[in-house]
Design an enzyme around this catalytic site. Sequence first.
Site, PDB file in Angstrom:
ATOM      1  N   HIS A 148      10.056 -15.157  24.584  1.00 42.76           N
ATOM      2  CA  HIS A 148      11.459 -15.584  24.672  1.00 42.76           C
ATOM      3  C   HIS A 148      12.071 -15.465  23.285  1.00 42.76           C
ATOM      4  O   HIS A 148      11.522 -16.002  22.320  1.00 42.76           O
ATOM      5  CB  HIS A 148      11.542 -17.034  25.158  1.00 42.76           C
ATOM      6  CG  HIS A 148      12.884 -17.638  24.944  1.00 42.76           C
ATOM      7  ND1 HIS A 148      14.035 -17.073  25.453  1.00 42.76           N
ATOM      8  CD2 HIS A 148      13.287 -18.730  24.246  1.00 42.76           C
ATOM      9  CE1 HIS A 148      15.086 -17.803  25.075  1.00 42.76           C
ATOM     10  NE2 HIS A 148      14.661 -18.810  24.336  1.00 42.76           N
TER      11      HIS A 148
ATOM     12  N   HIS B  67      16.019 -14.864  20.899  1.00 42.78           N
ATOM     13  CA  HIS B  67      17.480 -14.869  20.831  1.00 42.78           C
ATOM     14  C   HIS B  67      17.904 -13.597  20.101  1.00 42.78           C
ATOM     15  O   HIS B  67      18.623 -13.664  19.105  1.00 42.78           O
ATOM     16  CB  HIS B  67      17.997 -16.092  20.076  1.00 42.78           C
ATOM     17  CG  HIS B  67      17.620 -17.405  20.681  1.00 42.78           C
ATOM     18  ND1 HIS B  67      17.944 -18.608  20.097  1.00 42.78           N
ATOM     19  CD2 HIS B  67      16.957 -17.705  21.827  1.00 42.78           C
ATOM     20  CE1 HIS B  67      17.476 -19.602  20.856  1.00 42.78           C
ATOM     21  NE2 HIS B  67      16.866 -19.073  21.909  1.00 42.78           N
TER      22      HIS B  67
ATOM     23  N   TYR C  15      18.715   5.193  32.665  1.00 46.60           N
ATOM     24  CA  TYR C  15      17.559   5.129  33.576  1.00 46.60           C
ATOM     25  C   TYR C  15      16.465   4.188  33.079  1.00 46.60           C
ATOM     26  O   TYR C  15      15.683   3.640  33.859  1.00 46.60           O
ATOM     27  CB  TYR C  15      17.012   6.531  33.851  1.00 46.60           C
ATOM     28  CG  TYR C  15      16.193   7.149  32.740  1.00 46.60           C
ATOM     29  CD1 TYR C  15      14.831   6.844  32.614  1.00 46.60           C
ATOM     30  CD2 TYR C  15      16.764   8.015  31.815  1.00 46.60           C
ATOM     31  CE1 TYR C  15      14.079   7.403  31.590  1.00 46.60           C
ATOM     32  CE2 TYR C  15      16.013   8.571  30.790  1.00 46.60           C
ATOM     33  CZ  TYR C  15      14.675   8.253  30.680  1.00 46.60           C
ATOM     34  OH  TYR C  15      13.930   8.786  29.670  1.00 46.60           O
TER      35      TYR C  15
ATOM     36  N   HIS D 224      22.448 -17.746  25.677  1.00 46.31           N
ATOM     37  CA  HIS D 224      21.188 -18.204  25.088  1.00 46.31           C
ATOM     38  C   HIS D 224      20.344 -17.047  24.534  1.00 46.31           C
ATOM     39  O   HIS D 224      20.206 -16.935  23.322  1.00 46.31           O
ATOM     40  CB  HIS D 224      20.424 -18.993  26.166  1.00 46.31           C
ATOM     41  CG  HIS D 224      19.173 -19.630  25.713  1.00 46.31           C
ATOM     42  ND1 HIS D 224      18.589 -20.696  26.345  1.00 46.31           N
ATOM     43  CD2 HIS D 224      18.334 -19.333  24.688  1.00 46.31           C
ATOM     44  CE1 HIS D 224      17.487 -21.049  25.719  1.00 46.31           C
ATOM     45  NE2 HIS D 224      17.308 -20.226  24.706  1.00 46.31           N
TER      46      HIS D 224
ATOM     47  N   TYR E 204       3.724   7.608  36.121  1.00 47.11           N
ATOM     48  CA  TYR E 204       3.561   7.910  34.703  1.00 47.11           C
ATOM     49  C   TYR E 204       2.611   6.892  34.054  1.00 47.11           C
ATOM     50  O   TYR E 204       1.695   7.238  33.332  1.00 47.11           O
ATOM     51  CB  TYR E 204       4.931   7.869  34.037  1.00 47.11           C
ATOM     52  CG  TYR E 204       4.958   8.078  32.544  1.00 47.11           C
ATOM     53  CD1 TYR E 204       4.790   9.348  32.007  1.00 47.11           C
ATOM     54  CD2 TYR E 204       5.147   7.017  31.677  1.00 47.11           C
ATOM     55  CE1 TYR E 204       4.833   9.544  30.639  1.00 47.11           C
ATOM     56  CE2 TYR E 204       5.198   7.205  30.304  1.00 47.11           C
ATOM     57  CZ  TYR E 204       5.033   8.470  29.793  1.00 47.11           C
ATOM     58  OH  TYR E 204       5.071   8.657  28.452  1.00 47.11           O
TER      59      TYR E 204
HETATM   60 ZN   LIG Z   1      15.820 -20.183  23.276  1.00 45.98          ZN
END
Ligand SMILES: [Zn+2]
Length: 214
Positions: free
Chosen positions: A93, A95, A114, A156, A209
């Site tokens: 995660h 930012h 694509y 966020h 692939y």
């Molecule tokens: Zn965060």
Amino acid sequence: MKYLPLRREIIRTVRSFAARDLGVGSAGNLSARVAGGFLITPTGIPYDHMRAGDLVELDSRGRRRSGRLEPSSEWRFHRDIYGNHADVGAVVHVHSPFATAVACRRESIPAFHYMVAIAGGSDVRCAAYASFGTGALSRNAIRALRGRRACLLANHGMIALGADVRAAIDMAIEVEELARQYWLARQLGSPVLLDAGEMKVIREKFRRYGKQQR
Ligand SMILES: [Zn+2]
């Protein structure tokens, strides 16, 4: 120490966030699945000062198994992603600036290129807004991640998933690059989008692939 090589890989990877343009400071977090739970970065420790023993081990319900520090405030969506995606071994995660910019408009990244199919579908969805660290944010993220390996979080940042730490960070880098390209394309007007049929063809090509590569 249990899981020492994995702990070292997690710390090496979070320290690389800034160099990979995935954000500065200590925003963001990373976890990796272990038997019966996951290891996650702690809250409030700058990456440069983070040590292998600072990682927190939580069980599959989010209860602490080991570690002295408090886990990342986003441990709920990490826990729920492992519960909902059996094939995911790591969650990143961040930012990162371009993904966050798109997320601040509460827009998904559509099929403008694509490579969007790399995240598993014809868009990278933006999860509905909820305060950081809440169960509501986790529920919104789980919804946005249905059939996907990444999503944006409104106002966020983004979440990227992978079979392991390497795959999850690679996905985060791909999504940030897509967000950057999308941002650039939007400066010229509205990009022409690929249709659902073509994105299905691309996903199938990626699947084949991927197999040839291994
Ligand atoms: Zn965060």
